[in-house]
Structures are given as C-alpha cells and as structure tokens.
Design a protein around this motif. Structure first.
Motif, mmCIF file in Angstrom:
data_model
loop_
_atom_site.group_PDB
_atom_site.id
_atom_site.type_symbol
_atom_site.label_atom_id
_atom_site.label_comp_id
_atom_site.label_asym_id
_atom_site.label_seq_id
_atom_site.Cartn_x
_atom_site.Cartn_y
_atom_site.Cartn_z
ATOM 1 N N ASP A 1 33.746 -31.148 79.609
ATOM 2 C CA ASP A 1 32.668 -30.859 78.654
ATOM 3 C C ASP A 1 32.138 -32.145 78.025
ATOM 4 O O ASP A 1 30.923 -32.312 77.840
ATOM 5 N N ASP B 1 37.522 -35.352 80.140
ATOM 6 C CA ASP B 1 37.288 -33.977 79.730
ATOM 7 C C ASP B 1 35.931 -33.540 80.296
ATOM 8 O O ASP B 1 34.917 -34.223 80.075
ATOM 9 N N SER C 1 32.929 -20.798 76.740
ATOM 10 C CA SER C 1 31.839 -21.762 76.851
ATOM 11 C C SER C 1 31.159 -21.959 75.493
ATOM 12 O O SER C 1 30.602 -21.016 74.920
ATOM 13 N N ALA D 1 28.346 -33.612 78.384
ATOM 14 C CA ALA D 1 27.558 -33.957 77.191
ATOM 15 C C ALA D 1 27.059 -35.393 77.268
ATOM 16 O O ALA D 1 25.912 -35.690 76.905
ATOM 17 N N ARG E 1 28.827 -28.075 84.161
ATOM 18 C CA ARG E 1 30.220 -27.799 84.516
ATOM 19 C C ARG E 1 30.282 -26.512 85.334
ATOM 20 O O ARG E 1 29.565 -25.547 85.047
ATOM 21 N N HIS F 1 28.475 -23.587 74.989
ATOM 22 C CA HIS F 1 27.032 -23.463 75.182
ATOM 23 C C HIS F 1 26.590 -22.000 75.054
ATOM 24 O O HIS F 1 25.639 -21.685 74.340
#
Length: 339
Positions: free
Chosen positions: A270, A268, A295, A274, A285, A297
């Motif tokens: 994300d 994945d 998103s 992380a 990304r 973020h």
C-alpha cells in the motif's frame, strides 16, 4: 423512493446475469424493478434457484421486488422467449431490452454464451496472463456484467430520447461483441490483417512486482520513467543503453522490472502504491478477495453496504459507480430483497 431514476418502473424477465446486472444498476439509482420469473423460475437468480440468499442473488437482485409490476413498465428486460415487437405493440412507450450472447440475426445467432466462451471469444483469455501458460479466465462474470452495463447505458440514452419524442425503443445488446470491445483489439487485428498477438506481446510499458505479500501492477510511461528510477535509486538505468530510449526500453522490460523487483520485495504494497501514485505513475495493488474488506481506498469511498437480512447483518459490495449528485439508493426494506 428517491434517486435519479425514481418513478421508473422496470420489469426484469431476463433470467441472465447480464440482464439482472442491468436491473441492479437501475435499482441502485432508484428505479422500481420487478423481478418477474413467471416463465423461467429456475433461472430466477441466474446463478441458482433464487430461493436462497446466495451471494450472487444478493449481488444481482437486492432491492428488486418480485412479481409483475402493477402498472405498465417503462423498461422490460426481455426473457429468451419474449418478442420485443409484440411488447412494444402492447406498450408503445416501453423500452424493450434484448441481451443475447452472439446477436439474434448474425451467423452465430443462437449460439450458447456461457461466461468462459464470452471471455475466450473476446480475446481476453489469450491476451491476459503469462507467456507460455494456458489462457487465463478473468475473475467473475466480467463479460456478462459488461453486457449489462452496456444495456444500462443505452437505456439512459433511449429514456432521454423518449422524453423528447414520446416513442419507446428496442435495445439489442450482443454480449460477445460487448466483451470484444472491452479488450485489447486483438480480435479485430486478427480479422483485419491476420496479426496473431499473444500474451506477453503487448507494447504497453507495464509490469508487476511482488511486494511484501502482495502484487503491485504499474504502468511506467516515458514521462515518468526517470522519476521512478530516481525514487528507487536506479539512476544508473537512465544511462543504461537498454533503458535510455523508449523503443529500446520496450525490448528490455523484463530486465528493468527485475531491477525494480529487487528494490521493492520487502516494501509494504500500500505504501509503495501511494508513493507511485504520488509521482503520477499509474499503479494498483492486486487484492485477494479476502483482503478487499480491508482496503482503505474502498472504505474511504464508502463502497460497502451494511444491511440486516433475516435478522443477520451482512456486508455487500456497493454500486460499481456513482452519480455525483444522486447517490445510489440504499435498499432498506428487507421484503424487497431478492432472497
């Protein structure tokens, strides 16, 4: 009206993306910005006629008022035909801001500077992308936005000086020069010693891998190389003579990233980003525009603005940066919207 720049009156006569982006930044932080298209109505919104709520109109001009300010302005974002000396003679304390494509007194003064020319001349297009492919145009109007932000920064400095001296200023921003400064210094190297660097010749320890449905870019500096290898089960790379030292690793990045790619193809994106950031590895990304709204973020930062314009709710990008104690002003009055 609130915000760090409350009370500041700006007349935006620029008619360009760079000038209107500068005006947008001033608006975001509380300035009263008047979009004055008296001399150039066709260029009102830089990307169109200004009569429609185009995304570019909204992005650049939301929150600005229309017309000529009722009081002498503190800042004038000059139009192409404006004479900053005459403006300052009329308003001695004004900051007259002139944003040109290639300057107004050099060998290329007067050259037209559409976005693609600015990006090409800056070296961005020849340094970005994949070796052997065509020059790569960057997303959007990044060179114009950079010129607008450079003008904004200089306005902040000149306002500070004016508060002390009482004198205005003439601010000149060269969009091509600004664009060249935001890129790797390849243009300067070519001028200085003839170095002809191309995309793929960079010696920064960076690369990209395709995770499940999305690309992830990462920068693996020497102090984080071992951590990355261990986290991905690539311990053998630490003893591999191709990757053991930084200077040899640089010659074999493609081979190393091929190994990384094989390990993360079904990850994945994300979660992988992380994990990398948790190891202090620079990573990001590459979002598609259609993915930005999701998103996590940006959502956590409260980046998006939700507004009602003409009875319709719209979601718009927020300011590109924030001042910690004086957040951007929300444009609440739809009459202030540009479109």
């Amino acid at each position: 009206m609130n915000g760090a720049l409350a009370g500041l009156v700006v007349q935006d006569r620029s008619g360009t993306i760079a000038g209107q982006f500068c005006g947008k930044l001033l608006t975001d932080f509380g300035a009263e910005v008047w979009l004055d298209a008296t001399d150039h109505p066709a260029a009102l919104a830089a990307g169109g006629t200004g009569d429609l709520a185009s995304p570019l109109d909204l992005h650049l001009n939301l929150g600005k008022r229309r017309g000529v300010p009722p009081v002498p302005p503190d800042v004038i974002l000059c139009g192409p035909a404006d004479d900053p000396a005459a403006l300052r003679h009329r308003h001695p304390q004004v900051l007259a801001v002139v944003i040109t494509g290639f300057g107004d007194d050099g060998p290329k003064a007067g050259w037209r500077a559409p976005e693609i020319v600015l990006q090409a001349a800056s070296g961005m297009m020849i340094s970005n992308g994949i070796r052997g492919r065509e020059p790569l145009y960057g997303t959007g109007n990044r060179a114009s936005y950079a010129a607008g932000q450079a003008a904004y920064i200089q306005i902040m400095a000149s306002l500070r000086a004016r508060a002390r001296t009482g004198h205005g200023d003439t601010i000149r921003i060269d969009a091509a020069e600004t664009a060249a400064a935001m890129c790797f210094p390849y243009v300067l190297q070519a001028i200085y010693n003839g170095t002809d660097r191309r995309r793929g010749d960079q010696d920064i320890p960076a690369g990209e891998v395709l995770c499940r449905g999305s690309w992830v870019c990462l920068w693996v500096y020497s102090n984080r190389f071992a951590a990355l290898c261990r986290s991905l089960g690539l311990d053998d790379c630490l003893a591999d003579p191709r990757f053991a030292e930084a200077h040899t690793r640089q010659d074999h990045w493609q081979a190393f990233f091929a190994l990384v790619q094989a390990r993360v193809a079904d990850r994945d994106p994300d979660a992988f980003v992380a994990e990398l950031q948790g190891m202090n590895i620079i990573a990001a990304r590459a979002f598609r525009i259609s993915e930005l709204r999701d998103s996590a973020h940006l959502a956590a930062r409260g980046y998006w603005r939700r507004l009602t314009l003409g009875g319709e709710e719209v979601v718009l990008p927020g300011p590109p940066f924030r001042m910690g104690l004086t957040p951007a002003r929300e444009p609440k009055d739809k009459a202030d919207a540009a479109a």
